[in-house]
Design an enzyme around this catalytic site. Structure first.
Site, PDB file in Angstrom:
ATOM      1  N   ASP A 190       0.836  -1.204   0.000  1.00 28.19           N
ATOM      2  CA  ASP A 190       0.000   0.000   0.000  1.00 28.19           C
ATOM      3  C   ASP A 190       0.873   1.257   0.000  1.00 28.19           C
ATOM      4  OD1 ASP A 190      -2.502   1.275  -0.018  1.00 28.19           O
ATOM      5  OD2 ASP A 190      -3.305  -0.042   1.543  1.00 28.19           O
ATOM      6  N   GLY A 231      -3.181   4.687  -8.311  1.00 27.25           N
ATOM      7  CA  GLY A 231      -3.057   5.403  -9.569  1.00 27.25           C
ATOM      8  C   GLY A 231      -2.224   6.665  -9.486  1.00 27.25           C
ATOM      9  N   ASP A 251      -9.559   3.371  -3.579  1.00 32.28           N
ATOM     10  CA  ASP A 251     -10.351   2.212  -3.182  1.00 32.28           C
ATOM     11  C   ASP A 251     -11.739   2.289  -3.815  1.00 32.28           C
ATOM     12  OD1 ASP A 251      -8.207   1.556  -1.650  1.00 32.28           O
ATOM     13  OD2 ASP A 251      -9.231   1.690   0.280  1.00 32.28           O
TER      14      ASP A 251
END
Length: 700
Positions: A190, A231, A251
């Site tokens: 992440d 992105g 998300d």
């Protein structure tokens, strides 16, 4: 070693003739003697058809991930219950293989040597125990961390207290090795810490990728990398070769929110990077919401349709222990899954939008004359929608249409098929047995092989005088260039690449088209150095015969190339908008898709960020869904010209005039290069029309 030249020889592949370059008889990483080949005369009576030797590429991951249902509230018992239900529901038999732990398994603790420690009251036996349990069911195990020092559980605690130190920064090699030793096969990284710290995503994830590769080499267990930086910093530009998949948006659902049609479409709409997805590398629009509370059966089916036409990872996020039979049947539809997992590994693209909100997407499947189609009705009423064979790159020959949810053939049709699609719903089809539209093949007839990488000019058959420089067969700094490649229109094409790879592992080369953003292409083994195979990519070419495809490699061993075949995909055609004064193109910098990104001038290369569709609705559309826009509806001189989600407003409408000007309908002002500048990066604005060449454009 001195340069050695090789003459071509012919090889029949079905009815096709492949003109071969030198065959390198070598194992991976081991230098072997170079074999001189005798020349023969190529048989030109039959066309080269590269699709007959297609090699299956690694498919997009399929599995289940914990976040959408459980957030950070996971432990051994939660995961074990999901694994048991996952198996009982028959998901593995449908192709789902991964069980991925997301945030919540670790609270940021380390021992004195910096090794991750976990709470064994929640994870009895440690993390290797849950990985072992997953493996005992014939499945693969995934785990989670953050690229920064502090992970998402620190900045956005959800179900657990804020956990400082729950990222891998400063421990990339140590953590990747630990994950692999525990038995994990997949790691999602992440970006919460990375984002707050302002890390450079490309270099950070490359370091993590290198660490994962080193760990795999040590343990013998491959560790697939999932980049999750939402992105940001355009991962589609650098993801291929770095990771197996990369997120293309935020998300799809934030914990505590209900799934929505709009959030699904938002993530689908930003997953528009076909040139980046190929040969086992995938754009990732995020986990599935299929089966979550609040989604209807129709929405669940559309969700599957859109992810499948994209060839996206299929990671279920529902509670499999409580899912309905209906949800299970939707998740396991074999024909929809087959489209997603097609061995060619390409992304579907928009091929038509005759009426606002009625979008047709087509995906080129493995084999010949085979396409998948999704008809998406974004409007509030049922509509008849048509798919035309010509938009899919097929001729008018009859083809069979099959509905993938009724799982029945609809019939054979000559040029198109029309069906009623309910409001805010979709229909998914396959079109098979069609005839491929004419393609162009460019063969490497003779070449020079260079151990040291010197560039030696040679010929390239059918290249209209093009050259092949060097041979990407072995050694450093090799380059293979096909010049004078022709396209009848600017836009996305399918490029089949014939090669041999007799090694026991995939090899890579970097492909660059017309100076566009380069991409790393993977070439799986073909079985031997005398057995040819084909993989496919999608690339945007410029109209005309001046396109150049360049394959290069700086050091590693690479495959031996034969030929490329360029296939049209007319529904994805666009046009370049070329400035009369600058001779540069209307461009969106660095393939950025964010609303409000300024339009600019840049050297014409025909990339997806320069391919504009001039619609009957007076829109100039890029990426299939972003409109050229007068920012904030501005009508004053100097108003920024940007891209924005298409909305039909007059500030997104343009008149293309006979005198070469392009005027905004909303304000009547001309599209203008700022200050009359001509350099790359010059921003475009609206300005009072004055007849200057900085306001003159040609659509080509």
């Amino acid at each position: 070693m001195p340069l050695q030249h090789f003459a071509p020889r012919t090889r029949r592949l079905g009815r096709a003739v492949l003109v071969r370059t030198a065959v390198l008889a070598m194992a991976a990483g081991a230098l072997a003697g170079l074999q001189h080949q005798q020349a023969t005369t190529p048989d030109r009576t039959e066309p080269v058809a590269l699709t007959s030797g297609q090699i299956a590429v690694p498919p997009a991951p399929m599995g289940w991930a914990s976040w959408n249902t459980f957030a950070a509230n996971i432990d051994y018992n939660v995961i074990k219950a999901q694994v048991d239900a996952f198996v009982a529901a028959g998901l593995p038999a449908a192709g789902y293989k991964y069980i991925n732990l997301d945030e919540g398994w670790w609270q940021g603790t380390r021992d004195s040597q910096g090794n991750i420690t976990t709470d064994e009251s929640e994870w009895p036996g440690g993390m290797n125990a849950i990985a072992d349990y997953i493996h005992s069911k014939g499945l693969k195990a995934g785990i989670y961390t953050d690229a920064g020092q502090d992970g998402c559980g620190y900045y956005y605690p959800t179900g657990r207290p804020a956990a400082p130190g729950s990222g891998s920064e400063g421990h990339y090699e140590q953590d990747m090795l630990q994950f692999s030793k525990w038995g994990f096969d997949y790691v999602k990284v992440d970006w919460c810490g990375g984002d707050v710290e302002g890390l450079d995503a490309k270099t950070t994830y490359q370091a993590i990728s290198d660490a994962a590769a080193k760990a795999a080499a040590t343990t013998g267990r491959p560790l697939a990398l999932s980049v999750c930086n939402w992105g940001k910093q355009n991962p589609w530009n650098w993801g291929a070769g770095t990771a197996a998949l990369w997120r293309t948006n935020t998300d799809i659902i934030f914990h505590g929110q209900s799934p929505s049609w709009d959030s699904m479409l938002a993530n689908f709409d930003t997953n528009v990077h076909p040139s980046a997805q190929h040969t086992g590398y995938y754009n990732d629009p995020d986990m599935l919401m299929v089966g979550l509370d609040g989604f209807t059966a129709a929405q669940n089916r559309s969700h599957m349709n859109l992810w499948a036409i994209s060839g996206a990872p299929l990671l279920a996020g529902n509670n499999v222990a409580t899912m309905s039979t209906q949800t299970r049947d939707i998740l396991t539809n074999p024909e929809v899954i087959a489209v997603d997992q097609d061995p060619r590994g390409l992304q579907g693209v928009k091929v038509a939008e005759d009426t606002t909100g009625l979008r047709v997407y087509g995906k080129v499947l493995s084999g010949t004359g085979k396409r998948a189609v999704t008809l998406l009705n974004r409007t509030s009423s049922a509509q008849n929608m048509t798919v035309r064979w010509s938009d899919l790159g097929l001729t008018g020959a009859s083809a069979t249409v099959r509905n993938l949810w009724t799982r029945s053939n609809v019939g054979s049709f000559g040029t198109s098929y029309t069906v009623s699609v309910p409001a805010k719903d979709s229909v998914m089809l396959t079109v098979t047995g069609g005839t491929e539209a004419a393609s162009s093949t460019y063969e490497a007839e003779s070449t020079a092989n260079t151990k040291g990488g010197s560039a030696v000019n040679a010929t390239c058959a059918n290249c209209s005088g093009g050259t092949k420089v060097g041979n990407v067969g072995n050694g450093a700094a090799n380059t293979l260039r096909f010049n004078n490649v022709t396209a009848d229109a600017t836009g996305t094409k399918v490029i089949d690449i014939a090669y041999t790879n007799g090694a026991d592992a995939a090899r890579t080369a970097v492909l660059q088209v017309n100076g566009q953003q380069a991409t790393t292409v993977s070439f799986p083994p073909t079985g031997s150095w005398t057995t040819p195979g084909t993989v496919s990519v999608e690339a945007s070419l410029a109209k005309g015969s001046s396109n150049t495809l360049t394959f290069s490699n700086s050091s590693a061993w690479t495959p031996d190339f034969d030929a490329v075949e360029v296939r049209p995909l007319p529904g994805a055609n666009g046009t370049q908008v070329v400035g009369a004064q600058s001779n540069r193109c209307l461009d969106i910098n660095n393939y950025t898709i964010i609303n409000g990104t300024d339009a600019q001038l840049w050297g014409c290369g025909g990339g997806e960020n320069q391919s504009w569709n001039n619609t009957s609705r007076k829109q100039l559309v890029v990426y299939g869904n972003k409109c050229l826009d007068a920012y904030n509806g501005g009508t004053a001189n100097g108003t920024r010209v940007v891209i924005w989600d298409c909305n039909g407003q007059s500030n997104q409408q343009w008149n293309v005039n006979a005198d070469g000007t392009i005027t905004n309908v909303g304000g009547g002002l001309c599209l203008n290069a700022t200050g009359g500048e001509t350099a790359n990066g010059t921003e475009l604005v609206l300005w009072t029309c004055n007849g200057n060449n900085s306001q003159k454009w040609a659509l080509s």
